[in-house]
Design a protein around this motif. Structure first.
Motif, short mmCIF file in Angstrom:
data_model
loop_
_atom_site.label_atom_id
_atom_site.label_comp_id
_atom_site.label_asym_id
_atom_site.label_seq_id
_atom_site.Cartn_x
_atom_site.Cartn_y
_atom_site.Cartn_z
N LYS A 1 0.82 -1.21 0.00
CA LYS A 1 0.00 0.00 0.00
C LYS A 1 0.86 1.26 0.00
O LYS A 1 1.76 1.41 0.83
CB LYS A 1 -0.92 0.02 1.23
CG LYS A 1 -1.90 1.19 1.25
CD LYS A 1 -2.66 1.26 2.56
CE LYS A 1 -1.90 2.05 3.61
NZ LYS A 1 -1.80 3.50 3.31
N PRO A 2 0.59 2.20 -0.90
CA PRO A 2 1.31 3.47 -0.85
C PRO A 2 0.76 4.37 0.25
O PRO A 2 -0.38 4.21 0.70
CB PRO A 2 1.05 4.08 -2.23
CG PRO A 2 -0.26 3.51 -2.65
CD PRO A 2 -0.31 2.12 -2.06
N ASP B 1 -2.43 2.65 8.74
CA ASP B 1 -2.94 4.01 8.72
C ASP B 1 -2.80 4.61 7.33
O ASP B 1 -1.97 4.17 6.53
CB ASP B 1 -2.16 4.87 9.72
CG ASP B 1 -2.31 4.39 11.16
OD1 ASP B 1 -3.38 3.83 11.46
OD2 ASP B 1 -1.36 4.55 11.93
N LYS B 2 -3.58 5.65 7.06
CA LYS B 2 -3.58 6.29 5.74
C LYS B 2 -2.16 6.63 5.28
O LYS B 2 -1.79 6.34 4.14
CB LYS B 2 -4.44 7.55 5.79
CG LYS B 2 -4.40 8.37 4.50
CD LYS B 2 -5.17 9.67 4.64
CE LYS B 2 -5.02 10.53 3.39
NZ LYS B 2 -5.70 11.84 3.54
N VAL C 1 -3.27 6.38 1.02
CA VAL C 1 -4.44 5.57 0.68
C VAL C 1 -5.09 5.07 1.96
O VAL C 1 -4.43 4.47 2.81
CB VAL C 1 -4.06 4.37 -0.22
CG1 VAL C 1 -5.27 3.48 -0.46
CG2 VAL C 1 -3.50 4.88 -1.54
N VAL C 2 -6.41 5.30 2.10
CA VAL C 2 -7.17 4.82 3.25
C VAL C 2 -7.55 3.36 3.00
O VAL C 2 -7.91 3.00 1.87
CB VAL C 2 -8.43 5.68 3.45
CG1 VAL C 2 -9.30 5.13 4.58
CG2 VAL C 2 -8.04 7.12 3.75
N VAL C 3 -7.47 2.52 4.03
CA VAL C 3 -7.73 1.10 3.84
C VAL C 3 -9.21 0.82 3.62
O VAL C 3 -9.59 0.13 2.67
CB VAL C 3 -7.20 0.28 5.03
CG1 VAL C 3 -7.67 -1.18 4.95
CG2 VAL C 3 -5.68 0.32 5.06
N LYS D 1 6.30 14.88 4.59
CA LYS D 1 4.89 15.26 4.55
C LYS D 1 4.01 14.21 5.23
O LYS D 1 2.80 14.33 5.26
CB LYS D 1 4.43 15.42 3.09
CG LYS D 1 5.23 16.44 2.30
CD LYS D 1 5.16 17.84 2.92
CE LYS D 1 5.94 18.85 2.07
NZ LYS D 1 5.95 20.20 2.69
N ARG D 2 4.61 13.17 5.77
CA ARG D 2 3.87 12.11 6.48
C ARG D 2 4.82 11.43 7.45
O ARG D 2 6.02 11.70 7.47
CB ARG D 2 3.30 11.11 5.47
CG ARG D 2 4.32 10.49 4.49
CD ARG D 2 4.58 9.04 4.77
NE ARG D 2 5.30 8.35 3.71
CZ ARG D 2 5.52 7.04 3.69
NH1 ARG D 2 5.08 6.29 4.68
NH2 ARG D 2 6.19 6.48 2.70
#
Length: 320
Positions: free
Chosen positions: A102-103, A147-148, A106-108, A273-274
């Protein structure tokens, strides 16, 4: 033990183990690998679909070792989530499960504010309607989540057998999940464990926190990969899987994840940024065919660039 499916649902017979003594009935059911959330377990109990030693019981009942819990889980309701043909980075897939990389961003699964564009929307388009309802409404096939803004490996069940097997394996700590993260400060021990219960923050209800009362057991093992003057590059292995566990535990010991907007610091995020958190390794025994599966994912480019700058001694260039 799961019994046959009937028009009323699938019948399950569970025996309370010594280490589960004292657990509330609703919490016990939510952790039993049946694909139920705690609220779903409470609803089944309220509908008299659950018995303890042959008698209906309240959700708050504290169980003792040896008790027999029977539950009838009804067929899943139709899923009101639309399939969307979104890109998926598939690492492995068979008829029972799919492993994704998952990048970040992206919300699961769908939630308030994220009705579409989620991993579940994409999975419904990729897997077809057979995925609908596995594991409950709105979260088909999801046995653990990221998490997102956490990137990396995630396994999703495509069949009820895989759902039950994977949920059970996670419950008894037979799924290895290792994350790479960058933490503020310099951790002294090469190997350490954070063993502290996690629950809802008593005031800020959207956050999790280490709490003394009503928390669920949580254990994170930390392994130092590299130390820098003001940061530590870590591998974190989950023994349990509580919401935001690594982020909460590292903040609790005074070393929050760099870039974490909720539990971290506002300064010194090295231009990220995250949060610097990546699910880098995932291994488990296939719940249907018994094959040992292991997968790795390299650091995404944004995290790798930060690590490269630190190694080059440039950590001060992006710090305020």
């Amino acid at each position: 033990m799961s019994g046959p499916s009937t028009p009323e649902g699938t019948r399950h017979v569970l025996t309370v183990r010594p280490e589960e003594a004292g657990t509330r009935l609703d919490v016990f059911l939510a952790a039993a690998g049946l694909g139920l959330s705690r609220s779903q377990a409470q609803r089944l109990i309220a509908e008299d679909r659950v018995t303890v030693n042959g008698q209906t019981a309240k959700a708050s009942l504290r169980l003792t070792a040896g008790m027999e819990v029977r539950a009838v889980v009804p067929p899943p309701l139709p899923l009101a989530v639309e399939a969307e043909p979104l890109p998926l980075n598939i690492v492995y897939e068979d008829e029972h499960l799919i492993v994704l990389d998952k990048p970040a961003g992206v919300v699961v699964h769908p939630a308030p504010g994220h009705a579409g564009g989620t991993l579940v929307n994409a999975l419904l388009a990729h897997c077809g309607p057979g995925l609908k309802g596995i594991g409950g409404v709105l979260r088909p096939g999801i046995v653990h989540r990221l998490d997102k803004d956490t990137s990396g490996l995630l396994v999703v069940a495509k069949s009820e057998a895989a759902q039950r097997g994977l949920s059970s394996a996670i419950k008894v700590h037979e799924v290895e999940r290792a994350y790479l993260c960058l933490a503020f400060g310099v951790l002294a021990p090469d190997v350490s464990t954070v063993d502290a219960p996690i629950g809802r923050h008593p005031v800020q209800r959207k956050k999790m926190a280490v709490v003394e009362h009503n928390g669920r057991p949580a254990r994170t093992h930390l392994y130092v990969r590299e130390r820098f003057s003001r940061y530590t590059f870590l591998e974190a292995r989950l023994e349990t899987g509580r919401t935001h566990q690594i982020r909460v535990h590292l903040a609790f010991i005074g070393h929050p994840v760099v870039g974490d907007p909720v539990y971290g610091r506002r300064q010194g995020n090295l231009g990220l940024k995250r949060q610097f958190l990546h699910a880098a390794r995932l291994s488990f025994v296939h719940p249907v065919n018994g094959k040992e599966l292991a997968f790795t994912s390299p650091l995404p480019s944004d995290l790798a660039a930060v690590l490269a700058a630190l190694r080059a001694g440039k950590e001060d260039e992006k710090n305020p």
